[in-house]
Design a protein around this motif. Structure first.
Motif, PDB file in Angstrom:
ATOM      1  N   UNK A  21       0.821  -1.206   0.000  1.00 44.78           N
ATOM      2  CA  UNK A  21       0.000   0.000   0.000  1.00 44.78           C
ATOM      3  C   UNK A  21       0.852   1.251   0.000  1.00 44.78           C
ATOM      4  N   UNK A  22       1.930   1.232   0.796  1.00 44.49           N
ATOM      5  CA  UNK A  22       2.857   2.357   0.807  1.00 44.49           C
ATOM      6  C   UNK A  22       3.589   2.504  -0.513  1.00 44.49           C
ATOM      7  N   UNK A  23       3.962   1.381  -1.128  1.00 38.86           N
ATOM      8  CA  UNK A  23       4.664   1.416  -2.415  1.00 38.86           C
ATOM      9  C   UNK A  23       3.768   2.020  -3.494  1.00 38.86           C
ATOM     10  N   UNK A  24       2.492   1.628  -3.521  1.00 41.11           N
ATOM     11  CA  UNK A  24       1.561   2.210  -4.484  1.00 41.11           C
ATOM     12  C   UNK A  24       1.407   3.701  -4.250  1.00 41.11           C
ATOM     13  N   UNK A  25       1.339   4.105  -2.993  1.00 37.31           N
ATOM     14  CA  UNK A  25       1.215   5.518  -2.661  1.00 37.31           C
ATOM     15  C   UNK A  25       2.434   6.301  -3.141  1.00 37.31           C
ATOM     16  N   UNK A  26       3.613   5.695  -3.039  1.00 39.29           N
ATOM     17  CA  UNK A  26       4.849   6.336  -3.508  1.00 39.29           C
ATOM     18  C   UNK A  26       4.790   6.591  -5.011  1.00 39.29           C
ATOM     19  N   UNK A  44     -10.357  11.007  -0.983  1.00 44.63           N
ATOM     20  CA  UNK A  44     -11.244   9.843  -1.050  1.00 44.63           C
ATOM     21  C   UNK A  44     -10.580   8.624  -0.410  1.00 44.63           C
ATOM     22  N   UNK A  45      -9.268   8.481  -0.635  1.00 42.26           N
ATOM     23  CA  UNK A  45      -8.549   7.370  -0.020  1.00 42.26           C
ATOM     24  C   UNK A  45      -8.533   7.503   1.501  1.00 42.26           C
ATOM     25  N   UNK A 136      -6.904  -6.797   3.291  1.00 40.16           N
ATOM     26  CA  UNK A 136      -7.704  -5.823   2.528  1.00 40.16           C
ATOM     27  C   UNK A 136      -7.757  -4.489   3.274  1.00 40.16           C
ATOM     28  N   UNK A 137      -7.924  -4.546   4.585  1.00 43.95           N
ATOM     29  CA  UNK A 137      -7.986  -3.324   5.394  1.00 43.95           C
ATOM     30  C   UNK A 137      -6.676  -2.557   5.362  1.00 43.95           C
ATOM     31  N   UNK A 138      -5.566  -3.291   5.422  1.00 45.52           N
ATOM     32  CA  UNK A 138      -4.264  -2.631   5.534  1.00 45.52           C
ATOM     33  C   UNK A 138      -3.887  -1.824   4.298  1.00 45.52           C
ATOM     34  N   UNK A 139      -4.358  -2.244   3.128  1.00 44.64           N
ATOM     35  CA  UNK A 139      -3.894  -1.629   1.886  1.00 44.64           C
ATOM     36  C   UNK A 139      -4.209  -0.132   1.812  1.00 44.64           C
ATOM     37  N   UNK A 140      -5.491   0.287   1.927  1.00 45.42           N
ATOM     38  CA  UNK A 140      -5.759   1.737   1.859  1.00 45.42           C
ATOM     39  C   UNK A 140      -5.212   2.493   3.066  1.00 45.42           C
ATOM     40  N   UNK A 141      -5.168   1.835   4.234  1.00 45.02           N
ATOM     41  CA  UNK A 141      -4.640   2.505   5.418  1.00 45.02           C
ATOM     42  C   UNK A 141      -3.145   2.786   5.258  1.00 45.02           C
ATOM     43  N   UNK A 144      -2.563   5.729   2.823  1.00 50.26           N
ATOM     44  CA  UNK A 144      -2.719   7.024   3.483  1.00 50.26           C
ATOM     45  C   UNK A 144      -1.588   7.299   4.474  1.00 50.26           C
ATOM     46  N   UNK A 145      -1.142   6.250   5.166  1.00 51.59           N
ATOM     47  CA  UNK A 145      -0.056   6.425   6.135  1.00 51.59           C
ATOM     48  C   UNK A 145       1.218   6.893   5.435  1.00 51.59           C
TER      49      UNK A 145
END
Length: 237
Positions: A21-26, A44-45, A136-141, A144-145
């Motif tokens: 999730x962090x890698x995608x955010x990067x 939205x995220x 599933x929960x961890x990915x969007x969180x 955003x983190x």
């Protein structure tokens, strides 16, 4: 595979989405350049992650905690959690850091991973389904983190932090399996403590950050996030 091997595999699966999730955010931050579109996606995220956190509290953590504890310890642990996160949040603000999404993710991820490990000895299928829902929960969180962390640290340091934290689920699941399998009251107290902290973070930090003037899309993101939690609960049966 043995029961212990299954716990290790599914705990690593549930934690891996913290890093991804962090890698995608990067890469999102590097390649999405349109200001308006970027703002809508970020808000939205944030709202989506808040919806998932609220679903975790309302549908999993509080109901399970209420089953395990009577009314006085239930209220006590919930309030202690809220007050603890109040002081943590104030400390972070004084230090100039905003890490509500990271705290929210960990306060959701860790107790659920402990519960996952604790139930594996009695119901492995339930443990596996819980691991998938946590992932599933961890990915969007984590998405955003990373955005929050990137305001204070380099991209490399942010990804290292999330990579290290991705293994917290493994340690939590093993702790639950070895030490808390026969202690439902302790697991329930931990869930209620986390619930108090999560609700404080949602209304103090996460929900205000999701708001955009004259834009209604983020609120729908919160609803979709809560729906993901509802579907997850149905999968658990």
């Amino acid at each position: 595979m043995t029961e212990l091997e299954l716990i290790v595999v599914f705990a690593l699966l549930s934690g891996s989405t913290v890093f991804f999730g962090g890698l995608l955010s990067h890469y999102f931050g590097s390649h999405v350049t349109s200001g308006l579109i970027k703002a809508e996606i970020i808000h939205s995220s944030t709202a989506f992650g808040g919806g998932i956190l609220m679903a975790a509290v309302a549908l999993v953590l509080i109901p399970e905690g209420m089953i395990a504890l009577s009314i006085v310890p239930m209220a006590l642990f919930f309030l202690i959690g809220a007050i603890t996160f109040f002081f943590i949040d104030r400390y972070m603000q004084r230090k100039g850091g905003a890490m509500s999404q990271l705290l929210g993710m960990l306060s959701d991820f860790v107790p659920e991973a402990i519960a996952m490990g604790a139930v594996f000895s009695q119901n492995p299928q339930l443990g596996m389904l819980l691991a998938i829902i946590i992932a599933i929960q961890n990915f969007p969180e984590a998405f955003n983190a990373y955005l929050e962390l990137s305001a204070h640290y380099s991209a490399k340091k942010c990804l290292i932090i999330l990579f290290v934290l991705s293994f917290s689920g493994l340690g939590s699941a093993l702790a639950g399996y070895y030490f808390l399998s026969g202690m439902p009251r302790t697991v329930g107290a931990l869930m209620l403590f986390s619930s108090g902290g999560i609700i404080y973070l949602i209304f103090q930090d996460i929900a205000p950050l999701s708001k955009i003037s004259k834009n209604w899309i983020p609120a729908l993101g919160a609803c979709i996030g809560f729906l993901v939690g509802m579907v997850g609960l149905e999968l658990l049966g």
